[in-house]
Scaffold this motif. Structure first.
Motif, PDB file in Angstrom:
ATOM      1  N   ASN A  74     -10.600   3.404  -0.877  1.00  4.19           N
ATOM      2  CA  ASN A  74      -9.575   2.056  -1.061  1.00  4.19           C
ATOM      3  C   ASN A  74     -10.791   1.633  -0.144  1.00  4.19           C
ATOM      4  OD1 ASN A  74      -7.397   3.214  -2.445  1.00  4.19           O
ATOM      5  ND2 ASN A  74      -6.513   3.886  -0.565  1.00  4.19           N
ATOM      6  N   PHE A  75     -11.864   1.796   0.467  1.00  8.92           N
ATOM      7  CA  PHE A  75     -12.856   0.462   0.794  1.00  8.92           C
ATOM      8  C   PHE A  75     -13.294  -0.952  -0.193  1.00  8.92           C
ATOM      9  CE2 PHE A  75     -14.692   3.231   4.383  1.00  8.92           C
ATOM     10  CZ  PHE A  75     -13.237   3.124   5.641  1.00  8.92           C
ATOM     11  N   PRO A  76     -12.901  -0.274  -1.214  1.00 10.79           N
ATOM     12  CA  PRO A  76     -12.703  -1.593  -1.594  1.00 10.79           C
ATOM     13  C   PRO A  76     -12.468  -2.697  -2.545  1.00 10.79           C
ATOM     14  CG  PRO A  76     -13.614  -0.005  -2.805  1.00 10.79           C
ATOM     15  CD  PRO A  76     -13.471   0.571  -1.747  1.00 10.79           C
ATOM     16  N   PHE A  77     -11.449  -2.831  -1.648  1.00  6.61           N
ATOM     17  CA  PHE A  77      -9.943  -3.437  -1.889  1.00  6.61           C
ATOM     18  C   PHE A  77     -10.160  -4.654  -0.698  1.00  6.61           C
ATOM     19  CE2 PHE A  77      -7.876   0.083  -4.009  1.00  6.61           C
ATOM     20  CZ  PHE A  77      -7.542  -1.062  -5.061  1.00  6.61           C
ATOM     21  N   MET A 230      -8.427   3.725 -14.668  1.00  2.46           N
ATOM     22  CA  MET A 230      -9.025   4.987 -13.948  1.00  2.46           C
ATOM     23  C   MET A 230      -7.881   5.550 -12.889  1.00  2.46           C
ATOM     24  SD  MET A 230     -13.257   4.456 -15.355  1.00  2.46           S
ATOM     25  CE  MET A 230     -13.347   3.612 -14.018  1.00  2.46           C
ATOM     26  N   ARG A 231      -7.602   4.695 -12.948  1.00  2.00           N
ATOM     27  CA  ARG A 231      -7.005   5.096 -11.009  1.00  2.00           C
ATOM     28  C   ARG A 231      -7.518   5.421 -10.317  1.00  2.00           C
ATOM     29  NH1 ARG A 231      -1.490   5.055 -11.999  1.00  2.00           N
ATOM     30  NH2 ARG A 231      -0.929   5.975 -10.265  1.00  2.00           N
ATOM     31  N   GLN A 232      -8.888   4.999  -9.723  1.00  2.00           N
ATOM     32  CA  GLN A 232      -9.690   4.676  -8.656  1.00  2.00           C
ATOM     33  C   GLN A 232      -8.999   4.502  -7.274  1.00  2.00           C
ATOM     34  OE1 GLN A 232     -13.103   3.741 -10.612  1.00  2.00           O
ATOM     35  NE2 GLN A 232     -14.063   5.043 -10.832  1.00  2.00           N
ATOM     36  N   PHE A 233      -7.847   5.135  -6.930  1.00  3.68           N
ATOM     37  CA  PHE A 233      -7.783   4.667  -5.842  1.00  3.68           C
ATOM     38  C   PHE A 233      -6.549   5.260  -4.945  1.00  3.68           C
ATOM     39  CE2 PHE A 233      -4.986   2.804  -9.387  1.00  3.68           C
ATOM     40  CZ  PHE A 233      -3.618   3.134  -8.675  1.00  3.68           C
ATOM     41  N   SER A 234      -6.251   5.712  -3.929  1.00  6.40           N
ATOM     42  CA  SER A 234      -5.056   6.389  -3.816  1.00  6.40           C
ATOM     43  C   SER A 234      -4.055   5.729  -2.714  1.00  6.40           C
ATOM     44  CB  SER A 234      -5.496   6.972  -1.889  1.00  6.40           C
ATOM     45  OG  SER A 234      -4.867   8.092  -1.186  1.00  6.40           O
ATOM     46  N   ALA A 235      -3.222   6.294  -3.009  1.00  6.52           N
ATOM     47  CA  ALA A 235      -1.679   5.479  -3.278  1.00  6.52           C
ATOM     48  C   ALA A 235      -0.940   6.678  -2.710  1.00  6.52           C
ATOM     49  CB  ALA A 235      -1.533   4.591  -3.664  1.00  6.52           C
ATOM     50  N   TYR A 236       0.798   6.627  -1.620  1.00  2.05           N
ATOM     51  CA  TYR A 236       1.386   6.880  -1.668  1.00  2.05           C
ATOM     52  C   TYR A 236       3.068   6.393  -2.042  1.00  2.05           C
ATOM     53  CZ  TYR A 236       2.226   4.351   3.662  1.00  2.05           C
ATOM     54  OH  TYR A 236       2.341   3.345   3.463  1.00  2.05           O
ATOM     55  N   VAL A 237       3.584   7.427  -2.239  1.00  6.62           N
ATOM     56  CA  VAL A 237       4.758   7.046  -2.561  1.00  6.62           C
ATOM     57  C   VAL A 237       5.651   6.930  -1.986  1.00  6.62           C
ATOM     58  CG1 VAL A 237       6.906   7.337  -4.080  1.00  6.62           C
ATOM     59  CG2 VAL A 237       4.854   8.297  -4.713  1.00  6.62           C
ATOM     60  N   TYR A 238       6.538   5.120  -1.650  1.00  9.05           N
ATOM     61  CA  TYR A 238       7.055   4.791  -0.825  1.00  9.05           C
ATOM     62  C   TYR A 238       8.973   4.401  -1.557  1.00  9.05           C
ATOM     63  CZ  TYR A 238       8.191  -0.103  -1.406  1.00  9.05           C
ATOM     64  OH  TYR A 238       8.851  -1.443  -2.168  1.00  9.05           O
ATOM     65  N   LYS A 239       8.796   4.875  -2.701  1.00 10.63           N
ATOM     66  CA  LYS A 239      10.457   3.940  -3.398  1.00 10.63           C
ATOM     67  C   LYS A 239      10.546   5.073  -4.711  1.00 10.63           C
ATOM     68  CE  LYS A 239      13.749   0.510  -4.217  1.00 10.63           C
ATOM     69  NZ  LYS A 239      13.404  -0.934  -4.561  1.00 10.63           N
ATOM     70  N   GLU A 240      11.325   5.565  -4.676  1.00 11.57           N
ATOM     71  CA  GLU A 240      11.620   5.913  -5.808  1.00 11.57           C
ATOM     72  C   GLU A 240      13.194   5.067  -6.709  1.00 11.57           C
ATOM     73  OE1 GLU A 240      12.127   9.335  -7.083  1.00 11.57           O
ATOM     74  OE2 GLU A 240      13.329  10.185  -4.947  1.00 11.57           O
ATOM     75  N   ASN A 241      13.137   4.879  -8.454  1.00 11.75           N
ATOM     76  CA  ASN A 241      14.532   4.051  -8.761  1.00 11.75           C
ATOM     77  C   ASN A 241      15.756   5.088  -8.693  1.00 11.75           C
ATOM     78  OD1 ASN A 241      15.991   2.250  -9.516  1.00 11.75           O
ATOM     79  ND2 ASN A 241      15.181   2.823 -11.486  1.00 11.75           N
ATOM     80  N   ASP A 242      16.341   5.322  -7.714  1.00 15.68           N
ATOM     81  CA  ASP A 242      17.415   6.307  -7.829  1.00 15.68           C
ATOM     82  C   ASP A 242      18.609   5.531  -7.998  1.00 15.68           C
ATOM     83  OD1 ASP A 242      17.426   4.877  -5.441  1.00 15.68           O
ATOM     84  OD2 ASP A 242      17.666   6.893  -3.831  1.00 15.68           O
ATOM     85  N   LEU A 243      19.536   6.004  -7.558  1.00 12.57           N
ATOM     86  CA  LEU A 243      21.090   5.713  -7.723  1.00 12.57           C
ATOM     87  C   LEU A 243      20.868   4.403  -6.874  1.00 12.57           C
ATOM     88  CD1 LEU A 243      22.996   8.535  -9.146  1.00 12.57           C
ATOM     89  CD2 LEU A 243      22.191   6.896 -10.365  1.00 12.57           C
ATOM     90  N   LEU A 244      20.877   4.514  -4.989  1.00  9.61           N
ATOM     91  CA  LEU A 244      21.418   3.496  -4.053  1.00  9.61           C
ATOM     92  C   LEU A 244      20.048   2.672  -4.281  1.00  9.61           C
ATOM     93  CD1 LEU A 244      22.634   6.579  -1.984  1.00  9.61           C
ATOM     94  CD2 LEU A 244      24.119   4.941  -3.587  1.00  9.61           C
ATOM     95  N   GLY A 245      19.269   2.454  -4.915  1.00 12.42           N
ATOM     96  CA  GLY A 245      18.064   1.971  -4.446  1.00 12.42           C
ATOM     97  C   GLY A 245      17.529   1.734  -2.918  1.00 12.42           C
TER      98      GLY A 245
END
Length: 278
Positions: A74-77, A230-245
């Motif tokens: 992610n250095f280009p960012f 092309m999704r040339q980046f690395s990212a981690y999930v911090y939230k998903e759409n669930d019943l309680l938000g």
């Protein structure tokens, strides 16, 4: 005789090279091929997204991720001259892009550019000493925002299964730069807040005009729109759409938080493969 012929050939080549460079105009803004030092980049409009109807979507799930610009991929960012923040701010200032309120990631409340800069370029009052009279004076100074302070980005995307093409796809919905807040006494607060949201569908044509810095080949560079496509980046999930938000950190911590984030990614990939399992 051979040396004489070689010398004439070299002089002819130098004359041809000199003839190609126009010295009558300033070199500012010219590429190195024209005698300047400007980096050349030929942009092209983004490819149109495939047609998609509401009836074609069998399943969808909304995901929020965080891009940490301190990771190597992610250095280009964080490039000083070609950062993503620089490209977006240029579009906002020119009126080509609309920034939306960070309080709502549904792009419902537009923000004026002045409101963004008032938050970034903070003013402060300092005490100075007049070098002539020795008297103390109050002076208001403006602290110009440094884009290097943007260490992480928030990205909103939707994963869906397209029954028309029998494929699972992903589309990016929005981007938001995150700013780390600093306390009154200089201590770093343990939370980050988005500066604004950008509707990615609106920003695709603009981002296609800005090149991403490359460490391999400066002549063959891709745009920011290409990088996300092309999704040339690395990212981690911090939230998903669930019943309680909820965010993951609201009910997980430590290693459990990391495992849950990776589990969501695995579930998305397994769902894609399980479609064709019999």
């Amino acid at each position: 005789m051979k040396k004489w012929i070689l010398g004439l050939a070299m002089l002819g080549g130098m004359h041809t090279l000199t003839a190609q460079i126009d010295h009558s105009t300033p070199t500012a803004g010219k590429s190195w091929l024209a005698g300047g030092a400007q980096e050349s980049y030929l942009s092209s409009p983004p490819l149109p997204l495939p047609a998609l109807r509401e009836a074609d979507i069998l399943w969808e799930k909304r995901i929020w991720r965080v891009i940490d610009t301190r990771e190597k991929i992610n250095f280009p960012f964080r490039h000083p001259a070609h950062s993503l923040f620089t490209a977006l701010v240029a579009g906002i200032d020119s009126g080509q892009l609309t920034a939306y309120s960070p309080a709502d990631d549904r792009f419902s409340e537009p923000l004026a550019p002045a409101a963004i800069w008032n938050r970034l370029n903070q003013t402060d009052t300092i005490t100075i000493i007049d070098p002539i009279t020795g008297a103390y004076q109050q002076q208001v100074v403006t602290n110009t925002f440094d884009p290097a302070r943007i260490l992480r980005w928030r990205i909103q995307e939707v994963w869906y299964f397209d029954t028309r093409h029998s494929t699972q796809q992903v589309r990016i919905l929005g981007l938001a730069p995150l700013l780390e807040t600093t306390g009154e006494e200089g201590t770093t607060v343990s939370y980050e807040s988005p500066l604004f949201w950008i509707n990615y569908a609106e920003a695709r044509p603009w981002l296609a005009q800005y090149a991403v810095a490359s460490s391999d080949n400066d002549h063959s560079r891709s745009s920011w729109e290409d990088l996300f496509a092309m999704r040339q980046f690395s990212a981690y999930v911090y939230k998903e759409n669930d019943l309680l938000g909820r965010r993951l950190q609201d009910y997980r911590s430590g290693e459990d938080l990391l495992r849950k984030s990776k589990q969501i990614d695995r579930d998305l990939q397994h769902r894609k493969m399980d479609v064709w399992s019999y």
